[in-house]
Scaffold this motif. Sequence first.
Motif, mmCIF file in Angstrom:
data_model
loop_
_atom_site.group_PDB
_atom_site.id
_atom_site.type_symbol
_atom_site.label_atom_id
_atom_site.label_comp_id
_atom_site.label_asym_id
_atom_site.label_seq_id
_atom_site.Cartn_x
_atom_site.Cartn_y
_atom_site.Cartn_z
ATOM 1 N N SER A 1 0.825 -1.202 0.000
ATOM 2 C CA SER A 1 0.000 0.000 0.000
ATOM 3 C C SER A 1 0.864 1.259 0.000
ATOM 4 O O SER A 1 0.584 2.235 -0.711
ATOM 5 N N ARG A 2 1.922 1.244 0.800
ATOM 6 C CA ARG A 2 2.807 2.410 0.869
ATOM 7 C C ARG A 2 3.425 2.697 -0.509
ATOM 8 O O ARG A 2 3.478 3.841 -0.953
ATOM 9 N N SER A 3 3.862 1.643 -1.171
ATOM 10 C CA SER A 3 4.481 1.823 -2.489
ATOM 11 C C SER A 3 3.501 2.415 -3.486
ATOM 12 O O SER A 3 3.859 3.277 -4.296
ATOM 13 N N GLU A 4 2.257 1.951 -3.449
ATOM 14 C CA GLU A 4 1.270 2.491 -4.379
ATOM 15 C C GLU A 4 1.015 3.966 -4.109
ATOM 16 O O GLU A 4 0.970 4.782 -5.036
ATOM 17 N N LEU A 5 0.848 4.328 -2.829
ATOM 18 C CA LEU A 5 0.580 5.720 -2.496
ATOM 19 C C LEU A 5 1.739 6.631 -2.877
ATOM 20 O O LEU A 5 1.533 7.805 -3.215
ATOM 21 N N GLN A 6 2.943 6.112 -2.839
ATOM 22 C CA GLN A 6 4.121 6.940 -3.119
ATOM 23 C C GLN A 6 4.437 7.056 -4.606
ATOM 24 O O GLN A 6 5.216 7.932 -5.000
ATOM 25 N N GLN A 7 3.833 6.208 -5.424
ATOM 26 C CA GLN A 7 4.153 6.244 -6.848
ATOM 27 C C GLN A 7 3.647 7.528 -7.503
ATOM 28 O O GLN A 7 2.508 7.945 -7.298
ATOM 29 N N GLU A 8 4.495 8.156 -8.306
ATOM 30 C CA GLU A 8 4.076 9.290 -9.130
ATOM 31 C C GLU A 8 3.483 8.711 -10.407
ATOM 32 O O GLU A 8 4.191 8.170 -11.248
ATOM 33 N N SER A 9 2.176 8.819 -10.540
ATOM 34 C CA SER A 9 1.466 8.132 -11.609
ATOM 35 C C SER A 9 0.933 9.099 -12.657
ATOM 36 O O SER A 9 0.406 10.164 -12.325
ATOM 37 N N ALA A 10 1.031 8.679 -13.911
ATOM 38 C CA ALA A 10 0.404 9.402 -15.011
ATOM 39 C C ALA A 10 -0.955 8.812 -15.345
ATOM 40 O O ALA A 10 -1.650 9.307 -16.235
ATOM 41 N N VAL A 11 -1.335 7.743 -14.639
ATOM 42 C CA VAL A 11 -2.561 7.004 -14.948
ATOM 43 C C VAL A 11 -3.681 7.346 -13.981
ATOM 44 O O VAL A 11 -4.850 7.428 -14.359
ATOM 45 N N VAL A 12 -3.348 7.553 -12.700
ATOM 46 C CA VAL A 12 -4.371 7.780 -11.681
ATOM 47 C C VAL A 12 -3.858 8.747 -10.620
ATOM 48 O O VAL A 12 -2.693 8.694 -10.222
ATOM 49 N N PRO B 1 -5.640 1.252 -25.755
ATOM 50 C CA PRO B 1 -4.398 0.510 -25.494
ATOM 51 C C PRO B 1 -3.248 1.477 -25.253
ATOM 52 O O PRO B 1 -3.066 2.437 -26.012
ATOM 53 N N ASP B 2 -2.475 1.238 -24.216
ATOM 54 C CA ASP B 2 -1.444 2.198 -23.820
ATOM 55 C C ASP B 2 -0.273 1.459 -23.179
ATOM 56 O O ASP B 2 -0.356 1.029 -22.025
ATOM 57 N N VAL B 3 0.802 1.325 -23.922
ATOM 58 C CA VAL B 3 1.974 0.617 -23.413
ATOM 59 C C VAL B 3 2.570 1.339 -22.211
ATOM 60 O O VAL B 3 3.025 0.702 -21.249
ATOM 61 N N ASP B 4 2.558 2.656 -22.221
ATOM 62 C CA ASP B 4 3.131 3.407 -21.098
ATOM 63 C C ASP B 4 2.408 3.071 -19.790
ATOM 64 O O ASP B 4 3.049 2.961 -18.731
ATOM 65 N N SER B 5 1.094 2.900 -19.841
ATOM 66 C CA SER B 5 0.350 2.545 -18.633
ATOM 67 C C SER B 5 0.731 1.161 -18.139
ATOM 68 O O SER B 5 0.842 0.922 -16.929
ATOM 69 N N PRO C 1 -9.079 8.376 -12.232
ATOM 70 C CA PRO C 1 -8.402 7.992 -13.482
ATOM 71 C C PRO C 1 -8.068 9.232 -14.308
ATOM 72 O O PRO C 1 -8.862 10.178 -14.387
ATOM 73 N N LEU C 2 -6.885 9.229 -14.932
ATOM 74 C CA LEU C 2 -6.408 10.391 -15.662
ATOM 75 C C LEU C 2 -6.407 10.204 -17.178
ATOM 76 O O LEU C 2 -6.312 11.197 -17.913
ATOM 77 N N LYS C 3 -6.512 8.955 -17.644
ATOM 78 C CA LYS C 3 -6.421 8.711 -19.089
ATOM 79 C C LYS C 3 -7.736 8.240 -19.695
ATOM 80 O O LYS C 3 -8.127 8.681 -20.774
ATOM 81 N N ASP C 4 -8.406 7.314 -19.041
ATOM 82 C CA ASP C 4 -9.670 6.768 -19.529
ATOM 83 C C ASP C 4 -10.704 6.839 -18.409
ATOM 84 O O ASP C 4 -10.362 6.905 -17.236
#
Length: 339
Positions: free
Chosen positions: A43-54, A221-225, A76-79
């Motif tokens: 959970s900590r790792s998810e919260l700390q991730q800098e995400s372009a998706v969410v 479809p998004d390879v970066d995600s 959600p930031l893309k779809d």
Amino acid sequence: MAIEILRIDATDDRSVDAWWDAYATAERADRGADAVVWSLEESRSELQQESAVVDRRAYLLRHADRIVGSASLALPLKDNTQVAHLAISVPPEHRRRGIGSEALAFLEAEVTASGRTIAQGATSWRHALGSEGAGSPGREFARARGYSLALGDVQSRLDLPVDPALLDRIERDIASAIAPYEIRSWVGRIPDEVVERWTILDAALETEAPTGELAIEPQRPDVDSIRESEELLDRQRRVSFGAIALAADGEAAAYSQLVVSTDDGNAYQWGTLVRTADRGHRLGIAVKAANLRMLQREAPQTRAVYTYNAESNAHMLAVNTALGFRPSERMGELQKRLR
């Protein structure tokens, strides 16, 4: 009862620890002491991730200098940018004091302020309570506040190891049906040469699998995600096992992914999908069996596999039964239109 709702800094270990403790305590109280929950470090790792998706936001609920619950919001930031995913966790000793209601009102206001029109969430309950979850605290809380049961899921568990003779028999039974296809499997990162084809199926999963009344739009479809998701798996010390079936034209006909948590020793079934044009060729059970073979060879310490399927998805539930899965819990995917 007035509470403080504090957005936490994901780099503040004490705040994340308190946030996770409220979540895990509430989940285990409602679902049983052996309920599978994300570990603290995952959970900590998810919260700390800098995400372009969410856009992820986590909150502590506090009253009189005491933590009385936690909450989260995912945008959600893309779809599907009309949707927000929310969650509230209040341990039993703090319930029936208006804490959950106040937190929900706050989250719904945040959802509206973000320009979203639909709030979605999920709650789990013991399998014996049935499809509607009558009497489950999370289900009853949501029902009373206007959240409909948009999709009912069954959690199933497969105790490991699977008898190799069972996998041998399945593979013999499906050999002629899958002969036109090439089955490839791997551990870890999806190989560059197949990732774009994998991504097409992964994006289609949201709308080709049963969705009930959920307001979900097709994903692009998004390879970066996909690569961002893999980066998070690495941070969480999770291990991915992937299998893909390639048709004669080289396109992806089916895929399946298992993810092992090194923290709890279990594997979790992520996406499995067979392309519409290739259904009826036993590809679903083929890619699942290939993954199980690889899992037992590469991670023999894994204790069990957990999977969720829509209760209406009779075909995939039958595939799971053939592999030895047994129903273990239920989950309701909830939805409310805010405007």
